[in-house]
Design an enzyme around this catalytic site. Structure first.
Site, mmCIF file in Angstrom:
data_model
loop_
_atom_site.group_PDB
_atom_site.id
_atom_site.type_symbol
_atom_site.label_atom_id
_atom_site.label_comp_id
_atom_site.label_asym_id
_atom_site.label_seq_id
_atom_site.Cartn_x
_atom_site.Cartn_y
_atom_site.Cartn_z
ATOM 1 C CG LEU A 71 -1.889 -1.301 1.321
ATOM 2 C CD1 LEU A 71 -2.245 -1.590 2.499
ATOM 3 C CD2 LEU A 71 -2.893 -1.141 0.154
ATOM 4 C CB THR A 102 8.079 1.916 2.213
ATOM 5 O OG1 THR A 102 8.634 0.869 1.435
ATOM 6 C CG2 THR A 102 9.076 2.910 2.826
ATOM 7 C CE LYS A 177 12.042 0.287 0.501
ATOM 8 N NZ LYS A 177 10.697 0.023 0.220
ATOM 9 C CE LYS A 245 6.325 6.371 1.582
ATOM 10 N NZ LYS A 245 5.564 4.752 1.341
#
Length: 296
Positions: A71, A102, A177, A245
């Site tokens: 997502l 993430t 991540k 982001k």
């Protein structure tokens, strides 16, 4: 959990650029996959590959033994899992979840905690790699959560990825991540600055990009960006807005730990400047942003 084989029913939520490719790999390996996406059109595009389409999150959760999701952000993850009509309130006890987005590590931990209260085992399994790597099955997966469940999921993990690592408890996969993407984003900015410097010093652009690609200092994740940038091809493999982001998540995590990340902050600023004009182009478009500064 039960042994995973071709009879295991999978569910997949979020079939955008990354998710749709993962679903196709699973289907090509013989798995049964039901899909759900807010865009019915995206979900139905996978019918030709063998997927079935669920009408709601509740429908998908009620039939899937293992649920995967990929997502856009924390808000989407919270909506899909934690809303009253979300997956965790309709999945049967014993269901296993691989949440691959993430997001903030604390969101991963919250989803895992709520899942555990309902008998659902949730792992955060973040993806390191771009869309071509998903197509080729060469991504790296970074996992957090129960190590025994992670090990039992190996048949699925090896279908998706070249390599996969368990990093620790819930939130460890998404934390790793952020670490990986800090290197990815800063490295791309370093390449952009080096290219701008070389061009300002009068080096031939094409030759410069070719030579840089032959050196040992450009990471494998960035290597393919140079020939594409040479052609001014910034078609998205990893969109700039998603790198932006991720920079925000990285800096937020650092701020919460009272940790200054000056190189990340500088790279984020250039990324943000470029995002005004090219949010949907590849994150390597920061090369073009730095070149535009040379010309001023």
């Amino acid at each position: 959990m039960n042994r995973i084989d071709a009879n295991t029913q999978l569910g997949f939520v979020g079939v955008g650029a990354m998710g749709s490719r993962i679903v196709r790999r699973l289907l090509a390996s013989g798995y049964k996959v039901a899909v759900y996406d807010l865009s019915r059109e995206k979900a139905e595009a996978l019918i030709v590959d063998g997927a079935t389409v669920s009408n709601s999150l509740a429908d998908l959760a009620s039939m899937a033994e293992i649920i995967l999701s990929c997502l856009t952000n924390d808000e989407a993850v919270r909506r899909v899992y934690l809303a009253p009509d979300g997956l965790l309130f309709h999945a049967a006890p014993g269901t296993v979840v691989l949440e691959m987005s993430t997001i903030r590590p604390q969101t991963s931990r919250e989803v895992a905690r709520v899942g555990a209260d309902r008998g659902v085992r949730v792992l955060d399994v973040a993806i390191s790699g771009s869309t071509p790597a998903v197509d080729q099955g060469t991504v790296t997966l970074l996992g957090g959560g129960d190590s025994n469940v992670f090990e039992a999921l190996e048949p699925i993990l090896k279908t998706i990825a070249k390599q996969y690592f368990h990093l620790g408890s819930s939130g460890s996969g998404t934390a790793a991540k952020l670490v990986v993407n800090a290197l990815l984003g800063i490295g791309m900015q370093a390449i952009a600055e080096a290219c701008a410097l070389g061009e300002k010093e009068g080096l031939d652009r094409d030759q410069l990009f070719t030579v840089l690609g032959k050196t040992a200092v450009v990471a494998p994740a960035h290597m393919g960006k140079l020939p594409r940038a040479m052609r001014n091809d910034y078609s998205p493999q990893f969109p700039l807005r998603l790198m932006n982001k991720d920079f925000r998540l990285i800096l937020e995590a650092a701020s919460q730990s009272n940790l200054a990340l000056p190189a990340t902050e500088a790279a984020f600023q250039v990324n943000s400047d470029a995002s005004i004009f090219w949010p949907d182009l590849d994150f390597s478009v920061v090369i073009q942003e730095m070149e535009s500064r040379v010309q001023k």
